[in-house]
Design a protein around this motif. Structure first.
Motif, PDB file in Angstrom:
ATOM      1  N   GLY A 123      73.367  67.442  72.545  1.00 20.84           N
ATOM      2  CA  GLY A 123      74.362  68.434  72.935  1.00 20.84           C
ATOM      3  C   GLY A 123      75.750  68.196  72.376  1.00 20.84           C
ATOM      4  O   GLY A 123      75.935  67.728  71.252  1.00 20.84           O
ATOM      5  N   SER A 124      76.730  68.512  73.203  1.00 20.89           N
ATOM      6  CA  SER A 124      78.123  68.407  72.752  1.00 20.89           C
ATOM      7  C   SER A 124      79.013  67.939  73.894  1.00 20.89           C
ATOM      8  O   SER A 124      78.644  68.016  75.061  1.00 20.89           O
ATOM      9  N   HIS A 175      76.434  72.224  83.677  1.00 21.89           N
ATOM     10  CA  HIS A 175      77.771  72.555  83.150  1.00 21.89           C
ATOM     11  C   HIS A 175      78.150  74.013  83.372  1.00 21.89           C
ATOM     12  O   HIS A 175      79.333  74.331  83.470  1.00 21.89           O
ATOM     13  N   LYS A 227      83.265  69.555  80.882  1.00 21.78           N
ATOM     14  CA  LYS A 227      82.245  68.517  80.838  1.00 21.78           C
ATOM     15  C   LYS A 227      82.911  67.192  81.202  1.00 21.78           C
ATOM     16  O   LYS A 227      84.143  67.093  81.199  1.00 21.78           O
ATOM     17  N   GLY A 271      70.030  67.237  78.727  1.00 19.15           N
ATOM     18  CA  GLY A 271      70.752  68.459  79.106  1.00 19.15           C
ATOM     19  C   GLY A 271      69.745  69.596  79.211  1.00 19.15           C
ATOM     20  O   GLY A 271      68.545  69.374  79.400  1.00 19.15           O
ATOM     21  N   TYR A 272      70.244  70.836  79.052  1.00 16.71           N
ATOM     22  CA  TYR A 272      69.373  72.002  79.229  1.00 16.71           C
ATOM     23  C   TYR A 272      68.189  71.981  78.254  1.00 16.71           C
ATOM     24  O   TYR A 272      67.054  72.269  78.627  1.00 16.71           O
ATOM     25  N   GLY A 273      68.465  71.653  76.987  1.00 19.69           N
ATOM     26  CA  GLY A 273      67.396  71.654  75.989  1.00 19.69           C
ATOM     27  C   GLY A 273      66.428  70.504  76.216  1.00 19.69           C
ATOM     28  O   GLY A 273      65.208  70.697  76.237  1.00 19.69           O
ATOM     29  N   GLY A 303      69.516  72.796  70.693  1.00 20.59           N
ATOM     30  CA  GLY A 303      70.745  72.969  71.469  1.00 20.59           C
ATOM     31  C   GLY A 303      72.030  72.844  70.660  1.00 20.59           C
ATOM     32  O   GLY A 303      72.063  73.098  69.447  1.00 20.59           O
ATOM     33  N   ASP A 304      73.080  72.442  71.351  1.00 18.86           N
ATOM     34  CA  ASP A 304      74.424  72.401  70.765  1.00 18.86           C
ATOM     35  C   ASP A 304      74.515  71.482  69.554  1.00 18.86           C
ATOM     36  O   ASP A 304      75.438  71.598  68.744  1.00 18.86           O
ATOM     37  N   TYR A 345      75.750  58.681  67.127  1.00 20.76           N
ATOM     38  CA  TYR A 345      74.702  57.662  67.088  1.00 20.76           C
ATOM     39  C   TYR A 345      73.814  57.798  65.838  1.00 20.76           C
ATOM     40  O   TYR A 345      72.969  56.939  65.582  1.00 20.76           O
ATOM     41  N   ALA A 392      69.513  76.783  73.974  1.00 20.39           N
ATOM     42  CA  ALA A 392      68.912  75.436  73.950  1.00 20.39           C
ATOM     43  C   ALA A 392      67.518  75.483  74.576  1.00 20.39           C
ATOM     44  O   ALA A 392      66.575  74.858  74.076  1.00 20.39           O
ATOM     45  N   GLN A 406      71.937  59.311  79.030  1.00 19.18           N
ATOM     46  CA  GLN A 406      72.949  58.326  79.428  1.00 19.18           C
ATOM     47  C   GLN A 406      73.477  58.556  80.853  1.00 19.18           C
ATOM     48  O   GLN A 406      73.926  57.622  81.516  1.00 19.18           O
ATOM     49  N   ASN A 441      77.483  65.799  69.874  1.00 19.32           N
ATOM     50  CA  ASN A 441      77.285  64.358  70.103  1.00 19.32           C
ATOM     51  C   ASN A 441      76.286  63.817  69.083  1.00 19.32           C
ATOM     52  O   ASN A 441      75.083  63.747  69.341  1.00 19.32           O
ATOM     53  N   ALA A 475      73.308  77.389  76.835  1.00 18.57           N
ATOM     54  CA  ALA A 475      72.207  76.692  77.499  1.00 18.57           C
ATOM     55  C   ALA A 475      70.915  77.478  77.301  1.00 18.57           C
ATOM     56  O   ALA A 475      69.846  76.915  77.066  1.00 18.57           O
ATOM     57  N   ASP A 476      71.063  78.788  77.376  1.00 15.87           N
ATOM     58  CA  ASP A 476      69.891  79.644  77.226  1.00 15.87           C
ATOM     59  C   ASP A 476      69.254  79.472  75.839  1.00 15.87           C
ATOM     60  O   ASP A 476      68.030  79.393  75.708  1.00 15.87           O
ATOM     61  N   LEU A 489      83.046  74.860  86.066  1.00 10.85           N
ATOM     62  CA  LEU A 489      84.405  75.371  86.288  1.00 10.85           C
ATOM     63  C   LEU A 489      84.595  75.812  87.738  1.00 10.85           C
ATOM     64  O   LEU A 489      85.708  75.773  88.265  1.00 10.85           O
TER      65      LEU A 489
HETATM   66  C1  LIG Z   1      82.078  75.292  81.294  1.00 10.64           C
HETATM   67  C2  LIG Z   1      80.868  75.735  80.566  1.00 10.64           C
HETATM   68  C3  LIG Z   1      80.164  76.834  81.010  1.00 10.64           C
HETATM   69  C4  LIG Z   1      79.023  77.244  80.335  1.00 10.64           C
HETATM   70  N1  LIG Z   1      78.334  78.327  80.799  1.00 10.64           N
HETATM   71  C5  LIG Z   1      77.188  78.712  80.181  1.00 10.64           C
HETATM   72  C6  LIG Z   1      76.411  79.785  80.685  1.00 10.64           C
HETATM   73  O1  LIG Z   1      76.743  80.410  81.679  1.00 10.64           O
HETATM   74  N2  LIG Z   1      75.275  80.132  80.035  1.00 10.64           N
HETATM   75  C7  LIG Z   1      74.863  79.480  78.918  1.00 10.64           C
HETATM   76  O2  LIG Z   1      73.805  79.831  78.355  1.00 10.64           O
HETATM   77  N3  LIG Z   1      75.587  78.455  78.394  1.00 10.64           N
HETATM   78  C8  LIG Z   1      76.726  78.045  79.017  1.00 10.64           C
HETATM   79  N4  LIG Z   1      77.469  77.006  78.505  1.00 10.64           N
HETATM   80  C9  LIG Z   1      77.028  76.324  77.273  1.00 10.64           C
HETATM   81  C10 LIG Z   1      76.003  75.261  77.609  1.00 10.64           C
HETATM   82  O3  LIG Z   1      76.475  74.402  78.618  1.00 10.64           O
HETATM   83  C11 LIG Z   1      75.613  74.454  76.382  1.00 10.64           C
HETATM   84  O4  LIG Z   1      75.256  75.310  75.341  1.00 10.64           O
HETATM   85  C12 LIG Z   1      74.469  73.533  76.765  1.00 10.64           C
HETATM   86  O5  LIG Z   1      74.968  72.504  77.598  1.00 10.64           O
HETATM   87  C13 LIG Z   1      73.759  72.949  75.564  1.00 10.64           C
HETATM   88  O6  LIG Z   1      72.648  72.244  76.033  1.00 10.64           O
HETATM   89  P1  LIG Z   1      72.119  70.959  75.265  1.00 10.64           P
HETATM   90  O7  LIG Z   1      70.842  70.578  75.929  1.00 10.64           O
HETATM   91  O8  LIG Z   1      72.122  71.208  73.798  1.00 10.64           O
HETATM   92  O9  LIG Z   1      73.231  69.842  75.486  1.00 10.64           O
HETATM   93  P2  LIG Z   1      74.000  69.272  76.756  1.00 10.64           P
HETATM   94  O10 LIG Z   1      73.835  70.141  77.927  1.00 10.64           O
HETATM   95  O11 LIG Z   1      75.367  68.950  76.252  1.00 10.64           O
HETATM   96  O12 LIG Z   1      73.211  67.927  77.076  1.00 10.64           O
HETATM   97  C14 LIG Z   1      73.184  66.850  76.201  1.00 10.64           C
HETATM   98  C15 LIG Z   1      72.828  65.613  76.998  1.00 10.64           C
HETATM   99  O13 LIG Z   1      72.671  64.516  76.092  1.00 10.64           O
HETATM  100  C16 LIG Z   1      73.229  63.359  76.672  1.00 10.64           C
HETATM  101  N5  LIG Z   1      73.597  62.442  75.583  1.00 10.64           N
HETATM  102  C17 LIG Z   1      74.522  62.602  74.633  1.00 10.64           C
HETATM  103  N6  LIG Z   1      74.558  61.566  73.802  1.00 10.64           N
HETATM  104  C18 LIG Z   1      73.616  60.709  74.226  1.00 10.64           C
HETATM  105  C19 LIG Z   1      73.171  59.439  73.777  1.00 10.64           C
HETATM  106  N7  LIG Z   1      73.673  58.826  72.696  1.00 10.64           N
HETATM  107  N8  LIG Z   1      72.178  58.799  74.478  1.00 10.64           N
HETATM  108  C20 LIG Z   1      71.624  59.387  75.588  1.00 10.64           C
HETATM  109  N9  LIG Z   1      72.019  60.598  76.056  1.00 10.64           N
HETATM  110  C21 LIG Z   1      73.002  61.247  75.373  1.00 10.64           C
HETATM  111  C22 LIG Z   1      74.434  63.876  77.436  1.00 10.64           C
HETATM  112  O14 LIG Z   1      74.800  62.985  78.481  1.00 10.64           O
HETATM  113  C23 LIG Z   1      73.903  65.201  77.993  1.00 10.64           C
HETATM  114  O15 LIG Z   1      73.347  65.067  79.281  1.00 10.64           O
HETATM  115  C24 LIG Z   1      78.612  76.559  79.170  1.00 10.64           C
HETATM  116  C25 LIG Z   1      79.328  75.448  78.715  1.00 10.64           C
HETATM  117  C26 LIG Z   1      80.437  75.027  79.413  1.00 10.64           C
HETATM  118  C27 LIG Z   1      81.193  73.818  78.915  1.00 10.64           C
END
Ligand SMILES: Cc1cc2nc3c(=O)[nH]c(=O)nc-3n(C[C@H](O)[C@H](O)[C@H](O)COP(=O)(O)OP(=O)(O)OC[C@H]3O[C@@H](n4cnc5c(N)ncnc54)[C@H](O)[C@@H]3O)c2cc1C
Length: 365
Positions: free
Chosen positions: A98-99, A38, A106, A10-12, A272-273, A238, A286, A31, A235, A283-284, A42
């Protein structure tokens, strides 16, 4: 060369993987077959063009390292187990899984084609719906309201929010809430606060089918479809049954120290989340955390210590209501909050939804 396995793209995860690619042997395990942006999901829920824009390939991300499409089943020490593959031994692991969030914010499927097919069905249902119920008046519920109202101006929209006001996250200012509330009034949205549904609608989210439900305070809400706009879940399943389980909070987030190391582990980080960093999940954030982790791993690779610290920021949010409306709470250089209105919000996020930034990060044209 040190091997860094990043779990989750994801973003992080993408930020860490790309940043460390020149300095380490990076393996990114994700995965999903495509990156999902994300923050624009919407818009994709109401717009067929955007439905294609939010999925982006990982193919150009790493120049030296490798991308492995697979689901991580567990992590033991610094060994990463992926379903159907040999375990990957690492020198450093970054947990970035992430979450999850209910559709359409999502998607549960790991295949972009499946998610797009579900979006196709959703668009067809929304075209036929006359009314919609959104359960939850936080950022997702409010942003989705704006997208629905912009694409389907005749749609009757009701929001039910359990707290006494919309956008109840501590740190959001009353000025922001009041600006958003007045724009929602302009759009004719019905907002019911301080109560919750006594029971759920009889259909799955996004399905078409007229229903009437009641709140616990006795108000009736009639709609043709509904969406659950709350319920983010980290998430971390695991990690159950591994040494890391003891470091999970009951809510599923993992304990990290100020250097973003999983507590008790020198060479395992999280961003991240998934983390228990005390700030709203963005995302920012993360991406900022990823930069701290990159600096710490580089220092360790060079024989030094992980001394870079992540400092959570005060609350800020950019909240578009469709492409032309919305409001945002930003921080100025001194860390003071200020609220900006529709025009500036549209400039920052509403129009492009940060697609160009993410494409650049993935090295896509
Ligand atoms: C509708 C919506 C709008 C948003 N808008 C904004 C915004 O404008 N600005 C902002 O800063 N934030 C925004 N956010 C929040 C932002 O999306 C999250 O904070 C961000 O996605 C967190 O990033 P992450 O890298 O922690 O996790 P994620 O983006 O959730 O990525 C985690 C990744 O891990 C993968 N994964 C999970 N489990 C496993 C596993 N067991 N094995 C392999 N891969 C796995 C998932 O498939 C996913 O691709 C928004 C969220 C939503 C839902």
């Amino acid at each position: 060369m040190a091997r860094v396995v990043v779990v989750g793209g994801g973003y992080g995860g993408v930020t860490v993987a790309k940043g460390l690619d020149p300095f380490a042997e990076v393996v990114l395990v994700e995965q999903k077959d495509e990156f999902v942006h994300h923050a624009a999901a919407l818009r994709a829920a109401v717009d067929e063009v955007w439905q294609h824009t939010i999925f982006m390939p990982y193919t150009n991300l790493l120049k030296n390292g490798s991308f492995v499409q697979g689901t991580v089943s567990r992590v033991e020490g610094t060994t990463v187990h992926v379903f159907g593959r040999e375990p990957i031994e690492a020198d450093y692991v970054v947990l970035a899984t992430g979450s999850s969030y209910p559709f359409p914010a999502k998607y549960s499927s790991s295949r972009a084609q499946v998610a797009k097919a579900r979006l196709d069905q959703l668009h067809a249902n929304l075209r036929d719906a006359k009314s919609v119920l959104l359960v939850g008046g936080g950022t997702v519920g409010i942003e989705f309201t704006g997208e629905l109202a912009s694409s389907f101006p005749d749609l009757e929209i009701t929001i039910v929010e359990r707290e006494s006001d919309i956008l109840s996250t501590p740190g959001y200012s009353e000025e922001l809430r009041s600006e958003i509330r007045s724009q929602l009034e302009e759009l004719g949205v019905r907002i019911i606060t301080g109560t919750q549904l006594a029971y759920l609608p009889p259909h799955n989210v996004g399905e078409l089918g007229h229903f009437v439900v009641h709140t616990t305070s006795g108000e009736a809400v009639e709609a043709d479809t509904w969406f659950q706009c709350h319920g983010a879940r980290p998430n971390s399943g695991y990690l159950a049954g591994t040494e890391y389980e003891a470091r999970l909070h009951p809510n599923g987030t993992i304990r990290v120290n100020a250097n973003l190391q999983v507590v008790g582990s020198d060479r395992v980080y999280a961003v991240g989340d998934l983390t228990d960093v005390r700030e709203s999940k963005r995302a920012d954030a993360a991406r900022q955390q990823a930069r701290v982790v990159m600096a710490n791993i580089c220092a360790q690779i060079d024989g030094g210590e992980a001394t870079h610290v992540y400092h959570p920021t005060k609350e800020w949010v950019i909240l578009p209501l469709g492409p032309t409306m919305g409001a945002s709470q930003l921080l100025d250089a001194d860390g003071n909050s200020r609220v900006i209105g529709a025009e500036q919000t549209a400039e920052i996020k509403g129009t492009d939804l940060m697609v160009s930034v993410i494409r650049a990060q993935l090295n896509l044209p």
